[in-house]
Design an enzyme around this catalytic site. Structure first.
Site, PDB file in Angstrom:
ATOM      1  N   CYS B 116       0.833  -1.206   0.000  1.00  0.00           N
ATOM      2  CA  CYS B 116       0.000   0.000   0.000  1.00  0.00           C
ATOM      3  C   CYS B 116       0.871   1.261   0.000  1.00  0.00           C
ATOM      4  CB  CYS B 116      -0.986  -0.045   1.167  1.00  0.00           C
ATOM      5  SG  CYS B 116      -2.336   1.139   1.000  1.00  0.00           S
ATOM      6  N   HIS B 233      -3.589  -5.552   1.075  1.00  0.00           N
ATOM      7  CA  HIS B 233      -2.917  -5.759   2.369  1.00  0.00           C
ATOM      8  C   HIS B 233      -2.869  -7.246   2.746  1.00  0.00           C
ATOM      9  CE1 HIS B 233      -2.476  -1.615   3.906  1.00  0.00           C
ATOM     10  NE2 HIS B 233      -3.517  -1.361   3.135  1.00  0.00           N
ATOM     11  N   GLU B 235      -1.089  -8.581   4.974  1.00  0.00           N
ATOM     12  CA  GLU B 235      -0.914  -8.725   6.436  1.00  0.00           C
ATOM     13  C   GLU B 235      -2.257  -8.649   7.173  1.00  0.00           C
ATOM     14  OE1 GLU B 235      -0.630  -6.015   4.860  1.00  0.00           O
ATOM     15  OE2 GLU B 235      -1.079  -4.271   6.132  1.00  0.00           O
TER      16      GLU B 235
END
Lengths: 80, 266
Positions: B116, B233, B235
């Site tokens: 990002c 994302h 994560e």
């Protein structure tokens, strides 16, 4: 001494913010506004000890390296 | 610095030849991940958590003023709003001391993942080509999207199947990937588009493109394939408790790649 730096999107780079502003202008009823492109304006104060050509070279480099992203933007420097 | 000839090698070629300065510089036999913290990063702790607790690997934070990243094997630039997105997204972070070190680290063959805002910083720093513009419809997008794995021959995606469709969250206002025509042709020809936005069936349609990115690009890598940037994302999608763990294989791929690199340098 003051440098004015104008950073604008290159031709062909989509400017959704400019389009939204243009659309708003039409909605309000402004006539004859064909297009709007949004850009940035910077005022850079320069040390008075610099001569104009050194100052211009400094600001040109600053505009190229920092104030604009050459992938999408052009810049114009004016010394006043 | 890699020479222009060796610059065309993939990270795997570099590993196999065992000649990169990156490998020569490393002595330790354990891998170490680093997560950079810029003022305004906000996914740094999520990323650290996934590395340390989910995939169970050593990880440290790296403060943006740090000038040396030599002790790390992989560096992650996390999501967030570094320096408040002032000037342009990622533009100020690019000039921070740590990015000089990260650039040298990347040029020596170290693995760098930008998520990002991390992707935006990598583009501003010139480690990846192009730029992330304001989203096509001007809205901040915060939702799960489908992303197709285009290439699995990178250190970040070797744990996925080619063409696999992932569900990953995006959260960005500036994710609209743009580059000039020559760069786009080069990315396509060199198989450097690693992720594309797609529908649930895996078709990269315009309707499935959330932000207007050219060719539905969600993530790209550099020519040497050791630097990857993506807008989604992973994560935030690495544990079942969060509803989806499609992102986990990215970190597992990195760990596996590092394990191979370390084996070769031992």
């Amino acid at each position: 001494m003051l440098a004015k730096v104008y950073v604008t999107l290159k031709n062909g780079v989509l400017d959704p913010q400019g389009k939204a502003i243009h659309h708003a202008a039409e909605t309000i009823g402004y006539q004859g506004i064909a297009d709007v492109r949004q850009g940035k304006y910077f005022e850079v104060k320069l040390d008075s000890t610099l001569d104009e050509s050194t100052a211009r070279a400094q600001v040109e480099k600053f505009a190229h390296d920092v104030l604009s992203n050459p992938v999408i933007e052009d810049y114009k420097v004016e010394i006043v | 610095m890699l020479t222009s000839a060796s610059a065309r090698q993939s990270v795997f070629d570099v590993v196999q030849s065992g000649t990169s300065s990156y490998l020569q510089a490393k002595r330790l036999n354990t891998m170490k991940f680093g997560v950079v913290i810029f003022p305004g990063s906000n996914c740094d702790h999520d990323t650290y958590h996934v590395i340390s607790k989910v995939i169970g690997q050593p990880v440290d934070f790296i403060w943006h003023k740090q000038e040396d990243v030599d002790r790390f094997d992989a560096i992650i630039l996390p999501g967030g709003f570094s320096y408040g997105d002032y000037l342009r997204t990622g533009a100020i972070a690019r000039f921070s001391p740590v990015m000089r070190a990260v650039t040298e680290f990347a040029q020596a063959g170290g693995l760098v993942l930008g998520i990002c805002n991390g992707f935006q910083i990598l583009c501003e720093a010139g480690l990846l080509p192009g730029v992330l513009l304001r989203n096509r419809d001007l809205k901040f997008i915060c939702e799960h999207v489908n992303v197709r794995v285009e290439q699995t021959n990178t250190a970040f995606t070797n744990g996925y199947a080619p063409g696999q469709v992932l569900s990953l969250p995006v959260a960005h206002g500036d994710g609209n990937y743009f580059c000039d025509d020559a760069t786009l042709a080069e990315l396509e020809a060199e198989n450097r588009i690693i992720f594309r936005y797609c529908d649930a069936a895996g078709n990269a349609t315009d309707a499935a493109n959330p932000n207007g990115s050219l060719h539905n690009i969600a993530g790209i890598c550099n020519r040497e394939r050791n630097v990857l940037g993506l807008m989604p994302h992973p994560e935030r999608a690495s544990e079942s408790v969060l509803g989806c763990k499609d992102g986990r294989a990215m970190f597992l791929s990195m760990a596996e790649s590092l394990r191979e690199m370390i084996k070769l340098r031992a």
